[in-house]
Design an enzyme around this catalytic site. Structure first.
Site, PDB file in Angstrom:
ATOM      1  N   CYS A  47      -6.295  -8.231  -2.546  1.00  0.00           N
ATOM      2  CA  CYS A  47      -6.753  -8.002  -1.152  1.00  0.00           C
ATOM      3  C   CYS A  47      -8.179  -7.729  -0.791  1.00  0.00           C
ATOM      4  CB  CYS A  47      -5.591  -6.654  -0.568  1.00  0.00           C
ATOM      5  SG  CYS A  47      -4.029  -7.178  -0.634  1.00  0.00           S
ATOM      6  N   CYS A  81      -5.367   1.486   4.411  1.00  0.00           N
ATOM      7  CA  CYS A  81      -4.185   1.560   3.405  1.00  0.00           C
ATOM      8  C   CYS A  81      -3.207   2.421   3.679  1.00  0.00           C
ATOM      9  CB  CYS A  81      -4.657   1.623   1.987  1.00  0.00           C
ATOM     10  SG  CYS A  81      -5.283   3.110   1.593  1.00  0.00           S
ATOM     11  N   CYS A 116       0.707  -1.206  -0.033  1.00  0.00           N
ATOM     12  CA  CYS A 116       0.026   0.000   0.036  1.00  0.00           C
ATOM     13  C   CYS A 116       0.839   1.289   0.148  1.00  0.00           C
ATOM     14  CB  CYS A 116      -0.981   0.036   1.192  1.00  0.00           C
ATOM     15  SG  CYS A 116      -2.447  -1.138   1.085  1.00  0.00           S
TER      16      CYS A 116
END
Length: 228
Positions: A199, A222, A115
């Site tokens: 994800c 994130c 991320c």
């Protein structure tokens, strides 16, 4: 980067009407405001408000390189449908991806690092000059967002506008239907919150809408909305 107090006061006076809030922000800030959109499950309503208030407002889409194909198609379809004229794709730095994620599997063993590479760093660079950013976050999405204000001042002085903060999922769904907005194609397949494909999982009935994001991990964000 700090926003003048009189502008903040003006924005707060319009926080109960998303279109008026966005129109005021556009009139007051001009090119110094941008919208962050994932073009996800509930993005169409916020973007419809943007199109009604200021269709030329800059809309930033994080093209992480890991999206569902359906999201990429939806991004193009929705922008055309609403008449948005200034949607820009923000991508991670190619050299950094080659160096830090050469196999494209960083998400599997270090999702925070993935991320950081694919979302936080490129968005930080793209939004650094904007004193005001607009997001589609809602209080009901997760417990971590339960106290989310409509006009949010960050520690670094940047302001984030969350026009839909108080809207429930049912209210958003009803308004999207009333406006005839096209839904994200994955919503009907059990994805109430849609991120990168590796994800994101479908969720069960009565589960937190974001429980399918980083399923099985303690990770809930994130990082693009938690950094100062």
């Amino acid at each position: 980067m700090s926003v003048a107090s009189e502008i903040l006061t003006a924005l707060r006076s319009e926080e109960h009407d998303p279109v008026r809030l966005l129109r005021s922000a556009s009139n007051l800030l001009g090119d110094e405001i941008a919208v962050m959109s994932s073009f996800g499950a509930e993005s169409a309503l916020l973007l419809a408000f943007v199109a009604e208030a200021a269709p030329d407002m800059r809309v930033l889409f994080l093209e992480t390189g890991k999206h569902f194909p359906e999201t990429l198609a939806y991004r193009s379809e929705l922008a055309r449908f609403l008449g948005l004229t200034n949607v820009q794709d923000i991508k991670p730095y190619l050299a950094q991806v080659k160096d830090r994620d050469p196999t494209g599997e960083l998400w599997a063993f270090d999702p925070d690092a993935c991320c950081q590479l694919r979302k936080v760093e490129p968005l930080d660079a793209a939004t650094l000059s904007f004193p005001v950013l607009v997001t589609g976050r809602k209080r009901g999405q997760a417990s971590t967002r339960a106290a989310l204000p409509v006009v949010e001042e960050k520690p670094d002085g940047q302001v984030r506008l969350n026009p839909l903060a108080s809207w429930s999922a049912d209210e958003i769904t009803d308004e999207m239907k009333r406006r005839g907005l096209p839904p994200h194609p994955l919503v009907s397949k059990g994805y109430p919150s849609i991120g990168c494909a590796p994800c994101t999982r479908p969720v069960g009935e009565n589960q937190d809408a974001r429980s399918g994001r980083w399923a099985g991990l303690s990770k809930t964000e994130c990082g693009i909305h938690t950094a100062s």
